[in-house]
Design an enzyme around this catalytic site. Structure first.
Site, PDB file in Angstrom:
ATOM      1  NE  ARG A   1      49.198  82.704  81.589  1.00 42.30           N
ATOM      2  CZ  ARG A   1      49.919  81.853  80.911  1.00 42.30           C
ATOM      3  NH1 ARG A   1      50.824  81.117  81.521  1.00 42.30           N
ATOM      4  NH2 ARG A   1      49.769  81.723  79.608  1.00 42.30           N
TER       5      ARG A   1
ATOM      6  CG  ASP B   1      49.580  86.592  84.423  1.00 37.50           C
ATOM      7  OD1 ASP B   1      48.683  87.200  85.061  1.00 37.50           O
ATOM      8  OD2 ASP B   1      49.500  86.390  83.197  1.00 37.50           O
TER       9      ASP B   1
ATOM     10  CB  SER C   1      50.578  87.256  79.345  1.00 31.03           C
ATOM     11  OG  SER C   1      50.056  86.396  80.311  1.00 31.03           O
ATOM     12  CG  HIS C   2      53.094  83.961  80.818  1.00 33.65           C
ATOM     13  ND1 HIS C   2      52.032  84.215  79.990  1.00 33.65           N
ATOM     14  CD2 HIS C   2      53.848  83.045  80.196  1.00 33.65           C
ATOM     15  CE1 HIS C   2      52.149  83.462  78.907  1.00 33.65           C
ATOM     16  NE2 HIS C   2      53.237  82.735  79.005  1.00 33.65           N
TER      17      HIS C   2
ATOM     18  CG  ASP D   1      48.080  89.847  81.672  1.00 31.68           C
ATOM     19  OD1 ASP D   1      48.660  88.859  82.172  1.00 31.68           O
ATOM     20  OD2 ASP D   1      47.198  89.731  80.796  1.00 31.68           O
TER      21      ASP D   1
ATOM     22  CE  LYS E   1      44.937  83.372  81.273  1.00 29.59           C
ATOM     23  NZ  LYS E   1      44.992  83.833  79.898  1.00 29.59           N
TER      24      LYS E   1
END
Ligand code: G16
Length: 568
Positions: free
Chosen positions: A298, A293, A120-121, A295, A394
């Protein structure tokens, strides 16, 4: 030409700590590169799937955010899927898919599930982080019951199966056919962006957004937009959707080339890490800015001059104006939801609109059942996540489009005006989160134990604290637990909440997404109906509450940390 290939069984031993966290297993790249480490975890995923579904001849979607070690991991998954007699893998070109795109493709192709390669981030590169998570057939992250099963399997693994000589060409679009000991195994390399763009076109009115950006009637002047992909996966999505389809200029796509190390930065869309976007917006030339972000799930939304929209407000504004989004107009809006630490701005919108509302633990996986049961349309988290039931993740790009759609329907309104009008009507929830990253595990544990003791102490409720001229009197203190109303599954110990008589609240949790040490998250929020006070700075308003939180938790004494590493 089909190539004959053999399955090989490889002996292995369990690795400690392969427990999926909030969203899959996240560890350092070095850990994943250890011989058999990735294979063990992939085996556990496939074995867990096989224990509840028919893996043989099934279709799985595979892709990741393009970070370092993604291509190697895709090859490992392909070899092991073939050995488990999976029928077909749908893989993004070069192994790249945004997390929302994987969720969509699982649903669109009625695939059995998907394996997503992302941390992710978290930063990427040989000395940074990697991650693997499994998404189930509804397109959403596997629920706790399933990830617990994966973890159990990692603890008892003795061998795994693979097809060592199978190699996928990740560059070439189209079908690649293999025969593995008499069984057909197919891989289809697909364009990472195409299907997702089609989905967005069904949800939004692209013509209206195009007119907003170009400044065509009913708008009087161009609306300057800028997007920061932070060298994550969304670069190609940003260029295709916002530049090519919606007419934004090419220089409105910042950091739009995906890089395996995200250019050495954190691909995390917040005021700290998306600093380039923040300074561009502060120049005052752009009306709207968004960052995404690593992926792509976000987002951060900014208005002119860097006006920051908190994720909690972003969710509430979209909810209040959801009638302006074609998808919601067509399908109606069922319920709304947020994660527990997220500020309660959405709660008031749900109440006013007479919609069902849910407060769930941190983790997008908790929204899935509610969406599948047709009780939830729109939800979000303070951790810069917003999304709807169009998929089960999300969705960063979706959120930026939702904002632009809402702005397109109200000529000459700014992001700031939209938000302040919202506060005028509903009141403002001030929110902040302090992160103390990579604390010593033992220290964080002791601090949480101390807080737990406080919950159980008979004199906690009613205790008063004075700070900044304000009195905070504890009205309730608990450790949040959630019973899923659809399948009655119980999630306990989801964060320590301390509520005060004036409606303000503090929450403590240990993050489930870090790769090393313990990250303590301290959340604070309060509600402000007063129009004058609404204009004040959130950090100033919340400082006394945070001081009380530090006093109650003894965080500084336990961890030795004088200040958080990140404030959002
Ligand atoms: C993941 C989850 C989110 C969660 C976030 C933070 O996001 O999908 O639901 O809010 O982690 O979790 P924690 O506070 O435990 O670190 P992502 O974008 O990292 O996949």
């Amino acid at each position: 030409m089909a190539e004959a290939l053999k399955i090989v069984t490889v002996p292995t031993k369990p690795f400690e700590g392969q427990k999926p966290g909030t969203s899959g297993l996240r560890k350092t790249v070095k850990e994943f590169q250890k011989p058999n480490y990735t294979e063990n975890f992939v085996h556990a995923i496939l074995a867990a799937v096989a224990s509840v579904d028919k893996l043989e001849k099934s279709v799985l979607v595979v892709g990741g955010d393009g970070r370092f070690f993604c291509p190697e991991a895709v090859q490992i998954i392909a070899r092991m899927s073939a050995a488990h007699k999976v029928g077909k893998l749908l893989i993004g070109q070069r192994g790249i898919f945004s997390t929302p795109a994987v969720s969509h493709l699982i649903r669109k192709n009625t695939a059995l599930g998907g394996i997503i390669l992302t941390a992710s981030h978290n930063p990427g590169g040989p000395d940074a982080d990697f991650g693997i998570k499994y998404n189930i057939s509804n397109g959403g992250p596997a629920p706790d019951g399933f990830t617990n099963k994966i973890f159990e399997l990692t603890k008892s693994i003795t061998e795994y199966r693979t097809v060592p000589n199978l190699k996928i060409d990740l560059e070439k679009l189209g079908l690649q056919k293999f025969v593995v000991e008499g069984n057909a195994f197919e891989v289809e390399i697909i364009d990472s962006v195409t299907d997702y763009v089609l989905l967005m076109k069904q949800i939004f009115d692209f013509d209206a957004i195009k007119k907003l950006i170009a400044g065509q009637a009913p708008h009087k002047k161009p609306f300057n937009v800028v997007f920061d992909a932070l060298h994550g996966v969304t670069g190609p999505y940003v260029k295709k959707i916002f530049c090519e389809e919606l007419g934004a200029s090419n220089d409105s796509a910042l950091n739009a080339t995906p890089l395996p190390d995200f250019g050495g930065e954190h691909p995390d869309p917040n005021l700290t890490y998306a600093h380039k976007l923040v300074s561009v917006m502060k120049e005052g030339k752009h009306d709207f800015g968004a960052a995404f972000d690593g992926d792509g799930d976000r987002n951060m939304i900014l208005g002119k001059n860097g006006f920051f929209v908190t994720p909690s407000d972003s969710l509430a504004v979209i909810a209040a104006q959801s009638n302006l989004i074609p998808y919601f107009k067509q399908n109606g809006v069922k319920g709304f939801a947020r994660s527990m630490p997220t500020a309660g701005a959405i709660d008031r919108v749900a109440k006013e609109m007479g919609k069902e509302f849910f407060e769930v633990p941190t983790g997008w996986k908790y929204f899935g059942n509610l969406m599948d049961a047709n009780r939830l349309s729109l939800c979000g988290e303070e951790s810069f996540g917003t999304g709807s039931d169009h998929i089960r993740e999300k969705d960063g790009v979706w959120t930026a489009l939702a904002w632009l759609q809402i702005l397109a329907a109200q000529p000459d309104i700014s992001v700031e005006q939209l938000v302040t009008k919202h506060w005028e009507k509903y009141g403002r929830n001030f929110f902040t989160r302090y992160d103390y990253e990579n604390c010593e595990d033992a220290a964080a544990k002791k601090m949480m134990e101390q807080l737990t003791n406080l919950l159980n102490a008979p004199d906690t409720v009613g205790k008063e604290f004075l700070d900044g001229g304000r009195t905070f009197k504890i009205s309730k203190a608990d450790n949040f637990s959630y019973k899923d109303p659809v399948d009655n599954s119980l999630a306990e110990n989801q964060g320590i909440r301390i509520l005060f008589v004036d409606g303000s609240r503090i929450v403590f949790r240990i993050s489930g997404t870090g790769s090393t040490g313990s990250t303590i998250r301290l959340y604070g929020d309060c509600y402000e109906p007063d129009l004058v006070k609404q204009k004040m700075d959130a950090q100033v308003i919340l400082k006394p509450l945070i001081n009380v939180a530090l006093q109650l938790s003894k965080l500084q004494e336990f961890t030795g940390r004088k200040a958080p590493t990140v404030i959002t």
